[in-house]
Enzyme design. Structure first.
Site, PDB file in Angstrom:
ATOM      1  N   HIS A  37     157.692 100.804  12.655  1.00 54.81           N
ATOM      2  CA  HIS A  37     158.556 101.697  11.751  1.00 54.81           C
ATOM      3  C   HIS A  37     158.221 101.627  10.264  1.00 54.81           C
ATOM      4  O   HIS A  37     158.715 102.686   9.475  1.00 54.81           O
ATOM      5  CB  HIS A  37     159.956 100.705  11.710  1.00 54.81           C
ATOM      6  N   SER A 185     156.049  96.870  19.116  1.00 54.63           N
ATOM      7  CA  SER A 185     157.649  97.240  19.576  1.00 54.63           C
ATOM      8  C   SER A 185     158.652  96.419  19.544  1.00 54.63           C
ATOM      9  O   SER A 185     158.276  94.991  19.669  1.00 54.63           O
ATOM     10  CB  SER A 185     157.491  97.489  21.315  1.00 54.63           C
TER      11      SER A 185
END
Ligand code: PAF
Length: 280
Positions: A37, A185
């Site tokens: 991210h 993840s």
């Protein structure tokens, strides 16, 4: 860095930025942010005057037996990462802010969403397209950033933006991996130590397939079968799917020729992980 909880707050902030002629980047996330991210946020900060990160675990994209209740959440930790990456605001609405009790309009797609992850997650992309459309309408960004780890999602969003004329540039960003190759993840936190080790079978088997293609193998089924054999050597792994499809149309291919996506979803214990590579 501001934390905004309501749609009105976001609209007011973006309006003030646009009044000054500033460009706006949006990074849609479900929180529990990691380096993957962060790479999206950093890219947005580079390319836009202002960046908003949405941090919302979207109930609509989870099936009834999926991990909505246990999906990891930590706004404080997310806020620190967002600030350190240089973004200006987080939008962290409650589900009731996004979905009124009489909510009944959806964005769905008749192509691209039936195969790959769509096979085992039949309502997933309707939930993704609906929430991303809402976020686009709320933030009205110039650009929005999505990771290639969810390659099908990236293809779906690009197609949706073109179909519905959102007028937003969709920027796809490369997969970020742990040092040993595991794709980052939020769901990696579910893995026990043994499972974390076993999870390497995703990136390793993909690497195996990628090398076959680099060495001239053109038969998609042959590559897929060899990847599956590699995964089957790992006792904790159970294949959901391994497929090679055209990129970005996601159509079945027999012969590897032109741009392709090789994608997989594999259960490691109870945790479903995805990974892929694209050959352009
Ligand atoms: O990729 C995700 O985290 C989600 O699917 C998204 C795009 C934020 C929509 O909820």
């Amino acid at each position: 860095m501001q934390i905004l909880k309501t749609i009105d707050e976001v609209r007011a902030l973006v309006k003030s930025w646009k009044k000054e002629g500033l460009s706006v980047g949006l990074v849609p996330t479900m929180g529990y942010l990691h380096e993957g991210h962060k790479s999206l946020i950093v890219k947005s900060v580079e390319q836009n005057d202002r960046t908003i990160v949405s941090d919302f675990v979207n109930p609509m994209q989870f099936g009834p037996t999926e991990d909505l209740a246990t999906y990891p959440r930590d706004l404080q930790r997310d806020a620190e990462l967002v600030e350190s990456a240089g973004a200006d605001a987080i939008f962290n609405p409650e589900p009731e802010e996004m979905y009124l009790p009489n909510f009944s309009s959806f964005v769905d797609m008749s192509t691209l969403t039936g195969g790959l992850c769509g096979k085992t997650r039949p309502i997933h992309f309707r939930g993704v397209c609906t929430v991303v459309s809402k976020l686009f309408n709320i933030v009205t960004p110039d650009r929005a950033y999505f990771g290639q780890k969810d390659a099908q999602q990236l293809a779906v969003i690009k197609h949706m933006v073109s179909d519905l004329s959102f007028g937003i540039e969709i920027v796809g960003c490369p997969i970020v991996r742990e040092e040993d190759g595991l794709a980052k993840s939020s769901r990696n936190t579910y893995l026990s130590a043994d499972e974390r080790q076993a999870a390497l079978v995703l990136s390793k088997s993909l690497e195996f397939g990628k090398n076959m293609i680099a060495n001239g193998e053109k038969d998609a089924k042959m590559v897929v079968d060899c990847i599956k054999k590699e995964i089957e050597k790992e006792p904790l792994a159970k294949i959901d799917y391994v497929e090679i499809v055209s990129w970005p149309d996601l159509e079945n291919v027999d012969t590897i020729d032109g741009s392709i996506l090789c994608a997989m979803a594999v259960y490691i214990g109870k945790t479903r992980l995805i990974d892929n590579f694209i050959v352009e």
